[in-house]
Design a protein around this motif. Structure first.
Motif, PDB file in Angstrom:
ATOM      1  N   ALA C 360       0.818  -1.211   0.000  1.00  0.00           N
ATOM      2  CA  ALA C 360       0.000   0.000   0.000  1.00  0.00           C
ATOM      3  C   ALA C 360       0.849   1.256   0.000  1.00  0.00           C
ATOM      4  CB  ALA C 360      -0.930  -0.013   1.218  1.00  0.00           C
ATOM      5  N   THR C 361       1.944   1.277   0.792  1.00  0.00           N
ATOM      6  CA  THR C 361       2.696   2.509   0.917  1.00  0.00           C
ATOM      7  C   THR C 361       4.002   2.500   0.156  1.00  0.00           C
ATOM      8  OG1 THR C 361       3.897   1.722   2.812  1.00  0.00           O
ATOM      9  CG2 THR C 361       1.831   2.819   3.235  1.00  0.00           C
ATOM     10  N   LYS C 375      -6.328   4.908   7.928  1.00  0.00           N
ATOM     11  CA  LYS C 375      -6.363   4.521   6.528  1.00  0.00           C
ATOM     12  C   LYS C 375      -6.481   3.024   6.342  1.00  0.00           C
ATOM     13  CE  LYS C 375      -5.536   8.499   4.542  1.00  0.00           C
ATOM     14  NZ  LYS C 375      -6.272   9.040   3.423  1.00  0.00           N
ATOM     15  N   MET C 376      -5.827   2.232   7.217  1.00  0.00           N
ATOM     16  CA  MET C 376      -5.813   0.779   7.038  1.00  0.00           C
ATOM     17  C   MET C 376      -6.265   0.128   8.334  1.00  0.00           C
ATOM     18  SD  MET C 376      -2.136   0.462   5.169  1.00  0.00           S
ATOM     19  CE  MET C 376      -2.440  -1.102   4.456  1.00  0.00           C
ATOM     20  N   ASP C 450      -2.885   9.058   0.104  1.00  0.00           N
ATOM     21  CA  ASP C 450      -3.893   8.279  -0.631  1.00  0.00           C
ATOM     22  C   ASP C 450      -3.610   6.796  -0.582  1.00  0.00           C
ATOM     23  OD1 ASP C 450      -2.484   9.194  -3.855  1.00  0.00           O
ATOM     24  OD2 ASP C 450      -1.630   8.762  -1.903  1.00  0.00           O
ATOM     25  N   VAL C 451      -3.177   6.294   0.574  1.00  0.00           N
ATOM     26  CA  VAL C 451      -3.074   4.836   0.672  1.00  0.00           C
ATOM     27  C   VAL C 451      -4.449   4.282   0.944  1.00  0.00           C
ATOM     28  CG1 VAL C 451      -0.748   4.957   1.531  1.00  0.00           C
ATOM     29  CG2 VAL C 451      -2.596   4.767   3.111  1.00  0.00           C
ATOM     30  N   LYS C 452      -4.665   3.061   0.442  1.00  0.00           N
ATOM     31  CA  LYS C 452      -5.961   2.431   0.642  1.00  0.00           C
ATOM     32  C   LYS C 452      -5.737   1.101   1.332  1.00  0.00           C
ATOM     33  CE  LYS C 452      -7.348   2.980  -3.798  1.00  0.00           C
ATOM     34  NZ  LYS C 452      -6.590   4.152  -4.201  1.00  0.00           N
ATOM     35  N   GLU C 453      -6.777   0.591   1.932  1.00  0.00           N
ATOM     36  CA  GLU C 453      -6.713  -0.698   2.592  1.00  0.00           C
ATOM     37  C   GLU C 453      -6.517  -1.797   1.561  1.00  0.00           C
ATOM     38  OE1 GLU C 453      -7.200  -1.799   6.277  1.00  0.00           O
ATOM     39  OE2 GLU C 453      -6.033  -2.998   4.882  1.00  0.00           O
ATOM     40  N   SER C 454      -5.889  -2.905   1.973  1.00  0.00           N
ATOM     41  CA  SER C 454      -5.703  -4.027   1.054  1.00  0.00           C
ATOM     42  C   SER C 454      -7.031  -4.699   0.791  1.00  0.00           C
ATOM     43  CB  SER C 454      -4.764  -5.049   1.654  1.00  0.00           C
ATOM     44  OG  SER C 454      -3.725  -4.407   2.267  1.00  0.00           O
ATOM     45  N   LYS C 455      -7.097  -5.405  -0.320  1.00  0.00           N
ATOM     46  CA  LYS C 455      -8.391  -5.969  -0.703  1.00  0.00           C
ATOM     47  C   LYS C 455      -8.321  -7.475  -0.734  1.00  0.00           C
ATOM     48  CE  LYS C 455      -8.654  -3.499  -4.638  1.00  0.00           C
ATOM     49  NZ  LYS C 455      -7.831  -2.324  -4.445  1.00  0.00           N
TER      50      LYS C 455
END
Lengths: 155, 120, 506
Positions: C360-361, C375-376, C450-455
């Motif tokens: 993510a980062t 964020k996560m 703008d990091v997003k959680e893992s999917k």
């Protein structure tokens, strides 16, 4: 790699067939004479190394491509595991069981003949195929490194 | 006395791995160690004045194979172990050489004192 | 119904050779096949443990000292269960994580070969067969560590490969010496020969070779130099596998099997194990506190926790050798083996969360991260659960195993060892508080806005391991589960009937 002179190319295009035939002989007679799958497979790969040294790497890659060698490699290994797993049809404790010799030929006098010893020649053929293809792939990929080139990762 | 020569070869290989600075020489040190161990394994099975453990086509009839065949022949089990060990070391050597070549492409040198990005 | 034991080795081996036939275009089929293989292994391992199957498998119907046999007893079953759980979670994680590399079918093939090798080491009843499977697993792991082919990964892979090959040569030399002294390669027959004829100088030299060789594979302290470089450079699911099961199945399991069942533990050998354990614990944790790279910190903690396992088993060995009450020796060995299982679960969860953060980062350095708690959130919960487990906070699984080791040390009157264990546990807690503060609390740097959680699959695999972290205390406290899974493993080491049971089988 560019290849060598015309004399080397002519002679090696004849000799490569003899080397290949010798490799097949060592694999097929592996249960009677010393040798067997691994040694025969190395000799099979050596015949391709002869072509690689005499004609250059690109000619060899057209002759037996990377994808085909990789598929032959996997096929050899799968054939070996299939022979080992076929023993399960014959009752308990029979992984790798020599079912051809013990079930069909037990007690008959077939020593020292070519068709004897059950699954051992079949395993030799599978191992010879796998080792020949693997060593050919290794040597082909190692000779692809040139300064400034980027090639895909070999497994 | 012969076994100590095998250990001497093993120590020479270990010296190469520990002291040399060129990556290819370190790989050659590992290969020397593998040779030493294979030699030691084969020497374990040897019997002075022994015969080869191979039975030929007419040996049963001509009486070469009798009760003392197993006492007189050399031991074939270490030979099978060494065949397997040679195959394993071939695979390991192929991987080591390809990593050396890739490292040369990235760093531009074979010298391990220059290849020191991982520290701490 | 008895499950034939070679399936544990033949199934991943067959899958490893079918997967490369697909190629890069059809890699979703390859991924599906690999996941089916690891799921089948997990189901088989759970079935084998719950039905309590044990026995030997004569490969090819050759009788025992002539042919090779596979042995399943309590300790092998425990290791099989651990390997299957961690490989299932890591393979599930790598569905999404390995999309950033370009040779995914080759990765899956090498991964399955590594699992086949580890299963073979754990099940083998013949010492040279154990060496062959150890080499299969080791060579696959050398290739997997350098999978990304960047600068640092190749350097780490070369260092790991040289040290691992030297260790394998020491092990092969030891095997040659044992064959020369005893005349057989079967583990049960070697054990009987040593019990009847006693130990001589050649066998002591072979034991020294084995301790060096397997100690290097297990990353105990004088031989740990490869681990802090190899584990951070590998892709995250491979770090989880290496730290979670490879150093245990190849290093600690083999060492315990040879010392307890073959040679028979005596007081000097037990004290060697205790010394190695204490050195690893102390040096590992004090080097870990000062690290600023997340995965390198986790790698040093792996060295320290392996010290716990070896210390627990060593205390049990010394108590057995002194002839005191075997119930306290069982407690110490139970603590060591339970810590081995716990460490697999929480350390692989930690490495998988580090992979999630990295994807993510884009960085692993603690000083460049911060404030990721909003964020996560899911990754943050998993990481907190795993950090609490490794530090020994009460209801999580790490607490129970560390408590058992401390209790056994106190009962055997080694108060110094108990004090060192508690001190190391406190320093582990300090270092994980540092990790939590630097990654999740604090201010969010501008680059990470703008990091997003893992999917998807990454969250599922982390969730399964986190549930195990919380619930694995039940394995110890609830009587029927403990009797089925943990007690047989302990009894194999304490009672040492390995050779007599196998030789008396038809």
């Amino acid at each position: 790699m560019k290849g060598m002179t015309i004399i080397v190319k002519t002679i090696s295009s004849w000799v490569k067939m003899l080397v290949f035939l010798f490799g097949i002989y060592i694999i097929l007679f592996g249960h009677i004479t010393p040798g067997g799958g691994f040694a025969g497979g190395v000799i099979l790969a050596c015949s391709y190394v002869l072509i690689m040294l005499a004609f250059g790497r690109d000619y060899t890659e057209e002759n037996l491509s990377l994808k085909l060698a990789s598929k032959l490699d996997c096929t050899g290994a799968l054939l070996f595991i299939a022979i080992a797993l076929t023993g399960f049809l014959y009752g308990g404790f029979s992984f790798f069981y020599n079912f051809i010799q013990q079930e069909y030929f037990a007690g008959k006098d077939t020593a020292f003949k070519l068709v004897s010893a059950g699954t051992i020649p079949l395993s030799n053929i599978a191992i010879g195929l796998k080792v020949g293809a693997s060593l050919f792939l290794v040597l082909l990929m190692l000779s692809a490194f040139r300064p400034g080139d980027s090639s895909e990762k070999e497994s | 006395m012969l076994y100590s020569m095998c250990f001497l070869l093993f120590i020479i290989g270990l010296y190469c791995v520990l002291v040399k600075k060129n990556m290819v020489k370190i790989v050659l040190g590992i290969v020397i160690m593998e040779y030493a161990v294979n030699l030691f394994l084969i020497m374990l099975g040897y019997r002075l004045g022994g015969i080869a453990p191979i039975i030929g086509q007419n040996d049963y009839a001509s009486g070469v194979v009798d009760a003392s065949f197993t006492q007189a022949s050399v031991d074939p089990l270490p030979q099978a172990m060494v065949l397997t060990a040679i195959v394993i070391s071939l695979g390991s050597l192929a991987l080591m050489i390809s990593i050396c070549i890739r490292t040369y492409e990235r760093y531009g040198t074979f010298d391990i004192t220059q290849i020191r990005r991982l520290k701490g | 119904m008895m499950i034939p034991l070679p399936l544990f080795v033949a199934l991943p081996l067959a899958a490893a050779f079918i997967v490369p036939l697909f190629g890069q275009k059809k890699r979703s089929f390859a991924t599906l096949l690999a996941n089916i293989a690891t799921t089948c292994l997990l189901v088989l391992a759970i079935y084998v443990m719950l039905t309590g199957q044990s026995g030997i498998y004569k490969v090819g119907r050759w009788s025992v000292p002539i042919g090779i046999n596979l042995v399943l007893d309590g300790l092998s079953g425990l290791m099989l269960l651990t390997i299957s759980i961690v490989s299932f979670a890591a393979m599930l994680f790598s569905i999404r994580y390995m999309e950033q590399y370009t040779a995914k079918p080759k990765f899956l093939s090498l991964f399955l070969l590594m699992v086949a090798g580890m299963n073979g080491v754990v099940l083998s009843g013949d010492i040279f067969n154990m060496f062959v499977f150890l080499e299969i697993a080791s060579i696959s792991s050398y290739a997997l560590v350098g999978f990304g082919c960047e600068h640092e990964e190749l350097e780490a892979s070369f260092k790991y490969m040289v040290l691992g090959s030297v260790a394998s040569m020491f092990i092969l030399l030891g095997i040659g010496l044992v064959y020369g002294m005893t005349g057989t390669l079967n583990l049960a027959y070697i054990s009987r020969t040593i019990q009847q004829a006693g130990l001589n100088n050649g066998l002591y030299f072979a034991l020294a070779m084995f301790i060096v060789g397997f100690g290097l594979k297990a990353a105990l302290v004088p031989f740990h130099a490869w681990l802090p470089d190899a584990h951070p450079s590998a892709p995250a699911p491979i770090s989880a596998m290496l730290s979670g099961v490879l150093i245990k199945a190849l290093g600690v399991y083999a060492l315990i099997r040879i010392i307890f069942n073959i040679y028979g533990v005596s007081i000097p050998i037990g004290w060697i194990l205790i010394t190695l354990g204490v050195l690893s614990m102390v040096i590992g944790v004090f080097l870990a506190v000062g690290q600023w790279d997340f995965k390198r910190l986790l790698a040093y903690h792996s060295i320290s926790q392996m010290g716990y396992v070896v210390l627990g088993v060593g205390i049990g060995g010394v108590i057995l050798a002194q002839g005191k009450d075997p119930a306290w020796a069982s407690l110490a060995i139970l603590g060591g083996l339970f810590h081995l299982m716990n460490h697999s679960v929480f350390k692989s969860l930690l490495f998988l969360t580090s992979g999630s953060i990295e994807i993510a980062t884009g960085t692993r350095q603690l000083k460049q991260l911060g404030g990721l708690a909003e964020k996560m959130p899911v990754t943050r919960t998993m990481c907190t659960v795993a950090s609490a487990a490794i530090a020994g906070v009460p209801p999580f699984n790490g607490f129970w195993s560390k408590l058992l080791i401390v209790l056994a040390a106190v009962k055997a009157q080694y108060f110094g060892l108990a004090a060192i264990t508690i001190l190391v546990s406190l320093v582990t807690l300090i270092s994980f508080l540092k990790v939590q503060r630097y990654i999740f609390l604090g201010d969010l740097p501008d680059k990470l806005n703008d990091v997003k959680e893992s999917k998807g699959s990454m969250l599922w695999s982390m969730g399964i391991l986190a549930c195990l972290c919380v619930g694995m205390g039940l394995l110890l406290l609830w009587e029927p589960l403990r009797e089925q899974i943990l007690t047989p493993a302990v009894q194999v080491l304490v009672q040492n009937v390995y050779s007599s049971e196998i030789i008396s089988m038809p």
